[in-house]
Design a protein around this motif. Structure first.
Motif, PDB file in Angstrom:
ATOM      1  N   ARG A  61       0.838  -1.198   0.000  1.00 53.88           N
ATOM      2  CA  ARG A  61       0.000   0.000   0.000  1.00 53.88           C
ATOM      3  C   ARG A  61       0.878   1.255   0.000  1.00 53.88           C
ATOM      4  O   ARG A  61       0.609   2.208  -0.745  1.00 53.88           O
ATOM      5  N   GLU A  62       1.950   1.246   0.780  1.00 53.86           N
ATOM      6  CA  GLU A  62       2.857   2.392   0.824  1.00 53.86           C
ATOM      7  C   GLU A  62       3.538   2.594  -0.521  1.00 53.86           C
ATOM      8  O   GLU A  62       3.685   3.735  -0.986  1.00 53.86           O
ATOM      9  N   ASP A  65       0.928   4.000  -2.933  1.00 55.32           N
ATOM     10  CA  ASP A  65       0.677   5.412  -2.605  1.00 55.32           C
ATOM     11  C   ASP A  65       1.829   6.289  -3.073  1.00 55.32           C
ATOM     12  O   ASP A  65       1.619   7.383  -3.617  1.00 55.32           O
ATOM     13  N   SER A  66       3.045   5.816  -2.876  1.00 53.85           N
ATOM     14  CA  SER A  66       4.219   6.570  -3.311  1.00 53.85           C
ATOM     15  C   SER A  66       4.230   6.728  -4.829  1.00 53.85           C
ATOM     16  O   SER A  66       4.504   7.817  -5.350  1.00 53.85           O
ATOM     17  N   ARG A  68       1.642   6.646  -6.822  1.00 55.11           N
ATOM     18  CA  ARG A  68       0.544   7.569  -7.181  1.00 55.11           C
ATOM     19  C   ARG A  68       0.943   9.013  -6.915  1.00 55.11           C
ATOM     20  O   ARG A  68       0.659   9.902  -7.713  1.00 55.11           O
ATOM     21  N   ASP A  69       1.590   9.244  -5.760  1.00 55.64           N
ATOM     22  CA  ASP A  69       2.033  10.598  -5.441  1.00 55.64           C
ATOM     23  C   ASP A  69       3.052  11.091  -6.461  1.00 55.64           C
ATOM     24  O   ASP A  69       3.001  12.253  -6.896  1.00 55.64           O
TER      25      ASP A  69
END
Length: 80
Positions: A61-62, A65-66, A68-69
């Protein structure tokens, strides 16, 4: 006399049956203890596997998210 012999034989048979039953009952606590120990080990292994799965999920998940960011920060100019 034959009645006494038959009664003795029946009594002897009952005693043997009771001894066999007693031997079986004596083994039950040991069997139950082994099963409980085995179950405890399985629970511990299952809990460790659950913790590893949660850690893997959190890491993925991290990473997502990274990524996507980073895509958002790059903006539309870097998209083809």
């Amino acid at each position: 006399m034959p009645r006494e012999v038959a009664a003795r034989d029946r009594a002897t048979g009952e005693v043997e049956d009771l001894r066999a039953e007693l031997a079986q009952l004596r083994g039950q606590p040991d069997t139950a203890r082994r099963k409980a120990d085995d179950a405890r080990v399985e629970v511990e292994q299952s809990d460790r596997a659950r913790v590893r799965a949660e850690a893997t999920s959190d890491t993925r998940r991290e990473v997502l998210d990274s990524l996507r960011d980073n895509n958002r920060d790059a903006g539309p100019a870097s998209q083809s």
